[in-house]
Scaffold this active site. Structure first.
Site, PDB file in Angstrom:
ATOM      1  N   ILE A 241      -1.241   7.191   3.323  1.00 43.97           N
ATOM      2  CA  ILE A 241      -0.272   7.143   4.444  1.00 43.97           C
ATOM      3  C   ILE A 241       0.968   6.344   4.037  1.00 43.97           C
ATOM      4  O   ILE A 241       2.092   6.685   4.385  1.00 43.97           O
ATOM      5  CB  ILE A 241      -0.879   6.518   5.730  1.00 43.97           C
ATOM      6  CG1 ILE A 241      -2.293   7.021   5.992  1.00 43.97           C
ATOM      7  CG2 ILE A 241       0.024   6.829   6.934  1.00 43.97           C
ATOM      8  CD1 ILE A 241      -2.977   6.379   7.200  1.00 43.97           C
ATOM      9  N   GLY A 242       0.749   5.262   3.267  1.00 45.94           N
ATOM     10  CA  GLY A 242       1.875   4.418   2.846  1.00 45.94           C
ATOM     11  C   GLY A 242       2.934   5.222   2.106  1.00 45.94           C
ATOM     12  O   GLY A 242       4.140   5.022   2.312  1.00 45.94           O
TER      13      GLY A 242
ATOM     14  N   TYR B 110     -16.100  -2.008   6.837  1.00 43.46           N
ATOM     15  CA  TYR B 110     -14.668  -1.676   6.810  1.00 43.46           C
ATOM     16  C   TYR B 110     -13.995  -2.073   8.123  1.00 43.46           C
ATOM     17  O   TYR B 110     -13.009  -2.814   8.138  1.00 43.46           O
ATOM     18  CB  TYR B 110     -14.463  -0.166   6.559  1.00 43.46           C
ATOM     19  CG  TYR B 110     -13.080   0.334   6.936  1.00 43.46           C
ATOM     20  CD1 TYR B 110     -11.957  -0.038   6.203  1.00 43.46           C
ATOM     21  CD2 TYR B 110     -12.889   1.173   8.045  1.00 43.46           C
ATOM     22  CE1 TYR B 110     -10.677   0.401   6.560  1.00 43.46           C
ATOM     23  CE2 TYR B 110     -11.626   1.616   8.402  1.00 43.46           C
ATOM     24  CZ  TYR B 110     -10.525   1.229   7.662  1.00 43.46           C
ATOM     25  OH  TYR B 110      -9.268   1.660   8.027  1.00 43.46           O
TER      26      TYR B 110
ATOM     27  N   THR C 128      -6.555  -0.060  12.886  1.00 42.15           N
ATOM     28  CA  THR C 128      -7.186   1.260  12.980  1.00 42.15           C
ATOM     29  C   THR C 128      -7.908   1.395  14.325  1.00 42.15           C
ATOM     30  O   THR C 128      -8.279   0.376  14.923  1.00 42.15           O
ATOM     31  CB  THR C 128      -8.209   1.471  11.826  1.00 42.15           C
ATOM     32  OG1 THR C 128      -9.059   2.574  12.142  1.00 42.15           O
ATOM     33  CG2 THR C 128      -9.098   0.257  11.604  1.00 42.15           C
ATOM     34  N   ASP C 129      -8.141   2.644  14.743  1.00 40.27           N
ATOM     35  CA  ASP C 129      -8.924   2.843  15.984  1.00 40.27           C
ATOM     36  C   ASP C 129     -10.360   2.356  15.808  1.00 40.27           C
ATOM     37  O   ASP C 129     -11.059   2.096  16.786  1.00 40.27           O
ATOM     38  CB  ASP C 129      -8.898   4.319  16.427  1.00 40.27           C
ATOM     39  CG  ASP C 129      -9.434   5.311  15.401  1.00 40.27           C
ATOM     40  OD1 ASP C 129      -9.766   4.904  14.273  1.00 40.27           O
ATOM     41  OD2 ASP C 129      -9.515   6.520  15.734  1.00 40.27           O
ATOM     42  N   GLU C 130     -10.812   2.244  14.543  1.00 37.16           N
ATOM     43  CA  GLU C 130     -12.219   1.887  14.304  1.00 37.16           C
ATOM     44  C   GLU C 130     -12.541   0.450  14.715  1.00 37.16           C
ATOM     45  O   GLU C 130     -13.709   0.082  14.828  1.00 37.16           O
ATOM     46  CB  GLU C 130     -12.593   2.132  12.838  1.00 37.16           C
ATOM     47  CG  GLU C 130     -12.391   3.586  12.457  1.00 37.16           C
ATOM     48  CD  GLU C 130     -13.030   3.964  11.132  1.00 37.16           C
ATOM     49  OE1 GLU C 130     -14.039   3.360  10.752  1.00 37.16           O
ATOM     50  OE2 GLU C 130     -12.497   4.877  10.483  1.00 37.16           O
TER      51      GLU C 130
ATOM     52  N   LYS D  48     -11.107  -4.884   9.024  1.00 38.99           N
ATOM     53  CA  LYS D  48      -9.821  -4.522   9.643  1.00 38.99           C
ATOM     54  C   LYS D  48      -9.637  -5.264  10.969  1.00 38.99           C
ATOM     55  O   LYS D  48      -8.531  -5.641  11.333  1.00 38.99           O
ATOM     56  CB  LYS D  48      -9.751  -3.010   9.885  1.00 38.99           C
ATOM     57  CG  LYS D  48      -9.642  -2.165   8.637  1.00 38.99           C
ATOM     58  CD  LYS D  48      -8.349  -2.367   7.869  1.00 38.99           C
ATOM     59  CE  LYS D  48      -7.144  -1.824   8.595  1.00 38.99           C
ATOM     60  NZ  LYS D  48      -5.906  -1.984   7.770  1.00 38.99           N
TER      61      LYS D  48
ATOM     62  N   GLY E 230       0.817  -1.219   0.000  1.00 40.46           N
ATOM     63  CA  GLY E 230       0.000   0.000   0.000  1.00 40.46           C
ATOM     64  C   GLY E 230       0.843   1.257   0.000  1.00 40.46           C
ATOM     65  O   GLY E 230       0.372   2.329   0.393  1.00 40.46           O
ATOM     66  N   GLY E 231       2.070   1.153  -0.487  1.00 39.56           N
ATOM     67  CA  GLY E 231       3.006   2.290  -0.452  1.00 39.56           C
ATOM     68  C   GLY E 231       2.682   3.383  -1.451  1.00 39.56           C
ATOM     69  O   GLY E 231       3.297   4.453  -1.407  1.00 39.56           O
ATOM     70  N   ALA E 232       1.708   3.134  -2.352  1.00 39.96           N
ATOM     71  CA  ALA E 232       1.290   4.209  -3.264  1.00 39.96           C
ATOM     72  C   ALA E 232       0.012   4.887  -2.761  1.00 39.96           C
ATOM     73  O   ALA E 232      -0.583   5.702  -3.447  1.00 39.96           O
ATOM     74  CB  ALA E 232       1.061   3.647  -4.672  1.00 39.96           C
TER      75      ALA E 232
HETATM   76  P1  NAD Z   1      -5.457   4.440   0.958  1.00 36.01           P
HETATM   77  O1  NAD Z   1      -6.785   3.936   0.515  1.00 36.01           O
HETATM   78  O2  NAD Z   1      -5.068   5.834   0.626  1.00 36.01           O
HETATM   79  O3  NAD Z   1      -4.302   3.490   0.399  1.00 36.01           O
HETATM   80  C1  NAD Z   1      -4.412   2.108   0.346  1.00 36.01           C
HETATM   81  C2  NAD Z   1      -3.406   1.592  -0.655  1.00 36.01           C
HETATM   82  O4  NAD Z   1      -3.509   0.149  -0.671  1.00 36.01           O
HETATM   83  C3  NAD Z   1      -3.639   2.082  -2.082  1.00 36.01           C
HETATM   84  O5  NAD Z   1      -2.428   2.496  -2.651  1.00 36.01           O
HETATM   85  C4  NAD Z   1      -4.181   0.843  -2.804  1.00 36.01           C
HETATM   86  O6  NAD Z   1      -3.837   0.797  -4.183  1.00 36.01           O
HETATM   87  C5  NAD Z   1      -3.508  -0.290  -2.013  1.00 36.01           C
HETATM   88  N1  NAD Z   1      -4.267  -1.553  -2.086  1.00 36.01           N
HETATM   89  C6  NAD Z   1      -5.584  -1.744  -1.844  1.00 36.01           C
HETATM   90  N2  NAD Z   1      -5.918  -3.036  -2.046  1.00 36.01           N
HETATM   91  C7  NAD Z   1      -4.770  -3.679  -2.404  1.00 36.01           C
HETATM   92  C8  NAD Z   1      -4.457  -5.018  -2.727  1.00 36.01           C
HETATM   93  N3  NAD Z   1      -5.405  -5.958  -2.756  1.00 36.01           N
HETATM   94  N4  NAD Z   1      -3.183  -5.326  -3.039  1.00 36.01           N
HETATM   95  C9  NAD Z   1      -2.211  -4.376  -3.025  1.00 36.01           C
HETATM   96  N5  NAD Z   1      -2.453  -3.079  -2.741  1.00 36.01           N
HETATM   97  C10 NAD Z   1      -3.726  -2.731  -2.430  1.00 36.01           C
HETATM   98  O7  NAD Z   1      -5.421   4.177   2.525  1.00 36.01           O
HETATM   99  P2  NAD Z   1      -4.724   4.992   3.692  1.00 36.01           P
HETATM  100  O8  NAD Z   1      -5.663   6.011   4.184  1.00 36.01           O
HETATM  101  O9  NAD Z   1      -3.358   5.400   3.265  1.00 36.01           O
HETATM  102  O10 NAD Z   1      -4.614   3.857   4.808  1.00 36.01           O
HETATM  103  C11 NAD Z   1      -3.497   2.985   4.849  1.00 36.01           C
HETATM  104  C12 NAD Z   1      -3.702   1.971   5.945  1.00 36.01           C
HETATM  105  O11 NAD Z   1      -3.862   2.622   7.206  1.00 36.01           O
HETATM  106  C13 NAD Z   1      -4.929   1.088   5.773  1.00 36.01           C
HETATM  107  O12 NAD Z   1      -4.620  -0.192   6.236  1.00 36.01           O
HETATM  108  C14 NAD Z   1      -5.961   1.734   6.675  1.00 36.01           C
HETATM  109  O13 NAD Z   1      -6.931   0.802   7.105  1.00 36.01           O
HETATM  110  C15 NAD Z   1      -5.086   2.220   7.806  1.00 36.01           C
HETATM  111  N6  NAD Z   1      -5.595   3.377   8.553  1.00 36.01           N
HETATM  112  C16 NAD Z   1      -5.954   4.498   7.874  1.00 36.01           C
HETATM  113  C17 NAD Z   1      -6.433   5.603   8.604  1.00 36.01           C
HETATM  114  C18 NAD Z   1      -6.826   6.878   7.877  1.00 36.01           C
HETATM  115  O14 NAD Z   1      -7.364   7.765   8.538  1.00 36.01           O
HETATM  116  N7  NAD Z   1      -6.591   7.027   6.592  1.00 36.01           N
HETATM  117  C19 NAD Z   1      -6.522   5.543   9.989  1.00 36.01           C
HETATM  118  C20 NAD Z   1      -6.134   4.364  10.643  1.00 36.01           C
HETATM  119  C21 NAD Z   1      -5.662   3.298   9.916  1.00 36.01           C
END
Ligand code: NAD
Length: 329
Positions: A12-13, A146, A121-123, A150, A7-9
């Site tokens: 947060i990644g 969701y 996640t906190d959720e 998680k 998820g590096g693209a």
């Molecule tokens: P995001 O949706 O911006 O990014 C998710 C990334 O995962 C995308 O680049 C997507 O292409 C990739 N992805 C999705 N399904 C995939 C698969 N099957 N194989 C490979 N790659 C896949 O999400 P985010 O907001 O950056 O969140 C990142 C992580 O942090 C998630 O696990 C999310 O649950 C967790 N998180 C997010 C928040 C928030 O507020 N955004 C808060 C707490 C936890």
């Protein structure tokens, strides 16, 4: 130390990957590039990382990547991440978040990695009323498809640690915001609607409370946990910056000099959690980490970033108009 970042693209990644590059860590990014993934987020560092376009549910390909790259540490951010989309269709969430996590855990176990960081996640804790906080040992009572997916991934990680001894740490961050967030989440939606003088959709009466964590703080916390965390443990990552949604919207309107009568209350999200709040004593005492960015500062930086990067946002807007219509009516 070689990192494999799923998820590096994503939002947060990509911040985490940028910080890894700044620390001169060898970094391999694995991302399916769903609607939410975008390599443009990594364009300034693309020659300093290795990228695989891969779906984490594709075991064969994931095995190939692990055999080729031999990572020491897996940091697992990849997920379907938007609650509203999970209410429209839960299937992609079960695939990516549950099955995808299981594949990664299996392949990590078979390849003797040193550490697996499982981003939850906190959720997963469910909702709070006006008072109280979530501790790391609070039972998980997720309320949306969701958060249920998680929570399943979170529990799978725990089980792989207990059953197979996989060296794993669970991280539960609160609501992130900041640069590069896909404009379907509250803060970028408000910025973009306000800039276009369009009605700003706010669920219910806007009383719901979230704990806002700036994206760079979240990524920094995970590096600290890699450095100092204990395997088998869970760490909450919060900021203490709790705000009602309506106050978040008003702060943004104030920064942009836009009138509050743009606010339009819409039918509440199904199953909408009222409040989340993380107790962060554990990460502060054991890891020595505390969030640095205060909400007012972070939201100013975020608004400025969107104003400076409208060409990126414009590319997303055509598709988003249909989506906004579906979700907010
Ligand atoms: P995001 O949706 O911006 O990014 C998710 C990334 O995962 C995308 O680049 C997507 O292409 C990739 N992805 C999705 N399904 C995939 C698969 N099957 N194989 C490979 N790659 C896949 O999400 P985010 O907001 O950056 O969140 C990142 C992580 O942090 C998630 O696990 C999310 O649950 C967790 N998180 C997010 C928040 C928030 O507020 N955004 C808060 C707490 C936890």
């Amino acid at each position: 130390m070689k990192l494999l970042v799923t998820g590096g693209a994503g939002f947060i990644g990509s911040e985490f990957v940028r910080q890894a590059v700044e620390k001169s860590l060898e970094t391999v990014v694995v991302d399916k590039l769903t609607y939410a993934g975008d390599l443009e987020r990594l364009s300034d560092i693309e020659d300093q990382i290795k990228f695989y376009k891969a779906d984490i549910t594709n075991r064969e390909f994931i095995e190939h990547i692990f055999k080729t790259e031999k990572p020491d540490i897996v940091v697992h951010w990849a997920a379907e991440s938007h609650v509203d989309r999970s209410i429209l269709d839960a299937s992609p969430f079960i695939d990516a978040n549950v099955r995808g996590t299981q594949v990664l855990l299996d392949v990590s176990k078979e390849n003797d990695i040193n550490l697996f960081i499982n981003i939850a996640t906190d959720e997963v804790y469910g909702e709070l009323g006006e008072d109280g906080q979530f501790y790391e040992d609070t039972p998980l009572i997720p309320n949306s498809p969701y958060s249920a997916s998680k929570a399943a991934a979170d529990m799978l990680g725990r089980a792989y640690h207990r059953t197979y001894g996989l060296p794993l740490i669970t991280v539960r961050p609160s609501n992130n915001y900041g640069w590069w967030q896909y404009p379907e989440k509250l803060i970028p939606v408000v910025i973009l609607k306000a800039l276009n003088n369009e009605p700003i959709p706010v669920y219910g009466t806007g009383e719901n409370i979230r704990e806002w964590l700036f994206v760079s703080d979240c990524a920094e916390a995970v590096f600290k946990i890699i450095e100092k965390g204990k395997t088998g443990e869970i760490y909450n990552v919060g900021s203490g910056e709790e705000r009602r949604n309506i106050d978040v919207v008003k702060s943004i309107l104030n920064i942009l000099g836009k009138p509050e009568d743009l606010i339009t209350f819409v039918k509440d999200r199904l199953g909408h959690d009222f409040r989340y709040s993380l107790n962060t004593d554990k990460i502060e005492k054991e890891i020595g980490w505390k969030a640095k960015v205060r909400f007012e500062e972070g939201v100013e930086m975020t608004v400025k970033w969107y104003l400076d990067n409208m060409q990126w946002v414009d590319k997303k807007l055509k598709y988003l108009k249909n989506y906004w219509e579906k979700v907010y009516g």
